[in-house]
Scaffold this motif. Structure first.
Motif: not given
Length: 515
Positions: A215-220, A321-341
Motif C-alpha cells: 500500500l505504501l507504493e500505491q496512489k488513492f 516488539a522490536r523495540r522490546r527485543a532490542l533493549r540492551g543490544a550492543r549494536a544493530v547491524v541492518d543488512a537487509t536488502h537495498p530495496y527493503a523500504g
C-alpha cells in the motif's frame, strides 16, 4: 414561511453505496412520500427514478450545515422532508449535524433510516474482511485534528484490529495516508492482507487485494476506501477474509520461528534475510562476538548459518516488539536488502530512541556506468512495467513482493516469475493470476548459463530486475540478457542510508571500536 396545519416529518435517509438496488425499502418509501428532498446532487443521481414531484434542494458538498438547517426548517414548516446521504447517514455523514441543531422536543416527527455503509459495501466486494472486531478511521482533518487521527491509528494498530480507512487521499492531503500506513506497520506485518476499493457499486468500480507493505507504493483518492486486515486475515483467490474465531489466539505468539536458545545480553543484532547478511552475521560470530540473527520466515531459519556464538530470533514482528527485543543490544547491524523500504527506517528510528548504535551495510552496486546497450533504468516498479509491457513475455527477477504492482501497471503482459520455494509465496503468486507453468520456485543466485537456458525456454521478450549487486546475481543477468538480445530493465535503487558501509570488513572494524 407560513406553517400549514399538517405536522411535519424529517426522514434522515441512507441510500447506500450508489446502486439503486441496494437502497432500503424504508428509504425508497421516505423519498417517494417526501414533499422536499435535501441532498448533495451526486447522491440524487443514484435514486433518480424515485424523484417525481418533490421539491429538490442541493446545497454544494461543502455546505453540510446548510443542508441540515434547510431540512429542519422545512420539517418545522409542516412538510415531509427527506435529508439524503450516501452510505449510512449516521456514519461520517449528516445525522450528527441534524441532531446538533434539533430542538429537545421537536414539533415534527424524526426518523433515522439506516443503510449500507462504505465499510460494509467495500467489505462485501472484497469477501469477508470484517468478520471479527474492526474499527473505522477517517483520514480527513477538516473536522478533526491530524494529531487525533494519528493517535487513534496507533491504538487501532496496537490492538491489531482490522480497519477501514475513509477519506483516504485528496489533492490537498497527499501524505497523511502514508503516515498512517507506517503507523500500522509498527505493529502489523508488511504481509498483512489488505483490500482497496474505488467507486464501490458504482460506475468504474475497482477492487483489488494487496498487502500492507504494498500500500505504501500505491496512489488513492477520495473515492477510495482501504481495508486493512489483522494478523489472522487471509487471502483466498481474489478475496480476503478474517476468520470468525481465532481458536488458538495468543497475543505475542511468534508465528514462524522461535529462538534457538536463550538470547544473550549485550549482543550484536543482525537483520538480514540476504546471503550477505548471513555471511556478515557468521563473520561477526567467528570473530568472537555474541550475535543474534533476526529471521522472518521458516526458510530464513533453514538457510541461516550455525555457530556457537550465533542464535536466531523469530519473535513477533512490528516496531513495538522490536523495540522490546532490542533493549540492551550492543549494536544493530541492518543488512537487509537495498530495496527493503519498511524495516530500514523502522530500525533507524528504534535504535535512535533506545540510544543503540545503528550500522547499515548495503551491498555495492555492480551496474556498469555508463549503462551498456539494452539496459534501461526504471524509476519504480510501475515504470518498469510500462517499459516491459510492449515486449509481451516478461520475466520478473524481482521476487514476489512487487508482483502485484507490476500486474496492476501491466495487466496484459504475460509474466514469468522466479520466487523462493515457500508455500505462502507460491500461493500468493498463483492468486495474482500467474499460471503455474510460468513459475520457477528456486533459491538463487543463478548462473549466466542457467539464466540463458531458462529465458530462452520461455521465449522471454524482456527481463525486469533490481540493482541487486553481485550477491543478487546481477552480473549473470546482465550477461544473459546481452547474449539473448533482450532488454534488461533495472529498477533504480532507493537512496542509500547516509554513512552506509559497502564493505563487511569496514563495518566489522567499526564494531570493534564500540564499548
Amino acid at each position: 414561511m407560513t406553517a400549514p396545519s399538517k405536522t411535519g416529518h424529517l426522514s434522515l435517509v441512507s441510500v447506500g453505496p450508489g446502486d439503486l438496488s441496494l437502497v432500503p425499502e424504508r428509504a425508497r418509501d421516505a423519498l417517494l412520500r417526501a414533499d422536499v428532498i435535501v441532498a448533495y446532487d451526486l447522491y440524487l443521481r443514484w435514486v433518480a427514478p424515485l424523484i417525481t414531484t418533490q421539491d429538490v434542494l442541493t446545497p454544494p458538498l461543502t455546505q453540510e450545515k446548510e443542508r441540515a438547517r434547510l431540512a429542519i426548517e422545512h420539517a418545522q414548516s409542516g412538510q415531509r422532508v427527506a435529508l439524503v446521504s450516501s452510505g449510512d447517514i449516521g456514519v461520517y455523514a449528516m445525522a450528527g449535524l441534524v441532531f446538533e441543531d434539533l430542538p429537545e422536543s421537536p414539533d415534527f416527527g424524526v426518523e433515522v433510516i439506516p443503510g449500507i455503509t462504505s465499510a460494509t459495501a467495500c467489505a462485501s466486494l472484497l469477501g469477508s474482511p470484517l468478520t471479527h472486531d474492526f474499527a473505522t478511521l477517517s483520514l480527513s482533518d477538516l473536522l478533526c485534528p491530524w494529531e487525533w487521527i494519528e493517535h487513534r491509528a496507533r491504538h487501532i494498530a496496537g490492538a491489531d484490529l482490522a480497519c477501514v480507512l475513509y477519506n483516504v487521499q485528496s489533492r490537498a492531503r497527499q501524505e497523511g495516508v502514508y503516515r498512517v500506513l507506517r503507523l500500522m506497520l509498527e505493529h502489523k506485518r508488511p504481509e498483512t492482507v489488505c483490500g482497496v476499493v474505488r467507486n464501490a457499486y458504482r460506475e468504474d468500480q475497482e477492487v483489488r487485494v494487496t498487502t500492507l507493505g504494498e500500500l505504501l507504493e500505491q496512489k488513492f483518492d477520495m473515492l477510495t476506501t482501504v481495508v486493512i486486515g489483522n494478523r489472522f486475515t487471509e487471502r483466498k483467490g481474489r478475496w480476503m477474509y478474517t476468520p470468525r474465531g481465532y481458536n488458538d489466539w495468543q497475543p505475542d505468539a511468534a508465528p514462524e520461528v522461535a529462538p534457538t536458545h536463550a538470547l544473550p545480553e549485550h549482543a550484536i543484532w543482525v537483520y538480514g534475510g540476504t546471503r550477505d547478511g548471513n555471511a556478515l552475521a557468521l563473520a561477526l560470530a567467528e570473530a568472537g562476538q555474541q550475535v543474534v540473527l533476526s529471521v522472518a520466515t521458516d526458510l530464513g531459519a533453514q538457510v541461516a548459518p550455525a555457530h556457537p556464538n550465533l542464535c536466531l530470533y523469530g519473535g513477533p514482528a512490528g516496531a513495538e516488539a522490536r523495540r522490546r527485543a532490542l533493549r540492551g543490544a550492543r549494536a544493530v547491524v541492518d543488512a537487509t536488502h537495498p530495496y527493503a523500504g519498511v524495516i530500514t527506517p523502522q530500525l533507524r528510528e528504534i535504535t535512535a530512541e533506545l540510544d543503540v548504535p545503528y550500522l547499515r551495510y548495503e551491498r555495492p552496486s555492480t551496474l556498469p556506468d555508463p549503462l551498456p546497450d539494452g539496459v534501461v533504468l526504471a524509476d519504480s516498479f510501475a515504470h518498469a512495467a510500462e517499459l516491459a509491457a510492449p515486449h509481451g513475455r516478461v520475466f520478473l527477477a524481482t521476487g514476489s513482493k512487487d508482483l502485484a504492482a507490476f500486474r496492476e501497471a501491466a495487466p496484459d503482459a504475460e509474466v514469468f516469475v522466479r520466487v523462493t520455494p515457500q508455500p505462502e509465496v507460491m500461493a500468493r503468486v498463483l492468486e495474482l493470476g500467474v499460471p503455474p507453468q510460468n513459475v520457477s520456485a528456486m533459491i538463487g543466485p543463478f548462473s549466466h548459463e542457467f539464466n540463458v537456458a531458462q529465458w530462452r525456454a520461455w521465449s522471454v521478450g524482456a527481463v525486469v530486475t533490481k540493482d541487486s549487486g553481485a550477491q543478487g546475481g546481477l552480473p549473470a543477468k546482465l550477461s544473459a540478457a546481452r547474449e539473448l538480445g533482450v532488454p534488461l530493465i533495472v529498477v533504480r535503487r532507493p537512496d542509500a542510508v547516509p554513512g552506509a558501509f559497502s564493505s563487511p570488513e569496514a563495518l566489522i572494524g567499526s564494531l570493534k571500536e564500540l564499548p
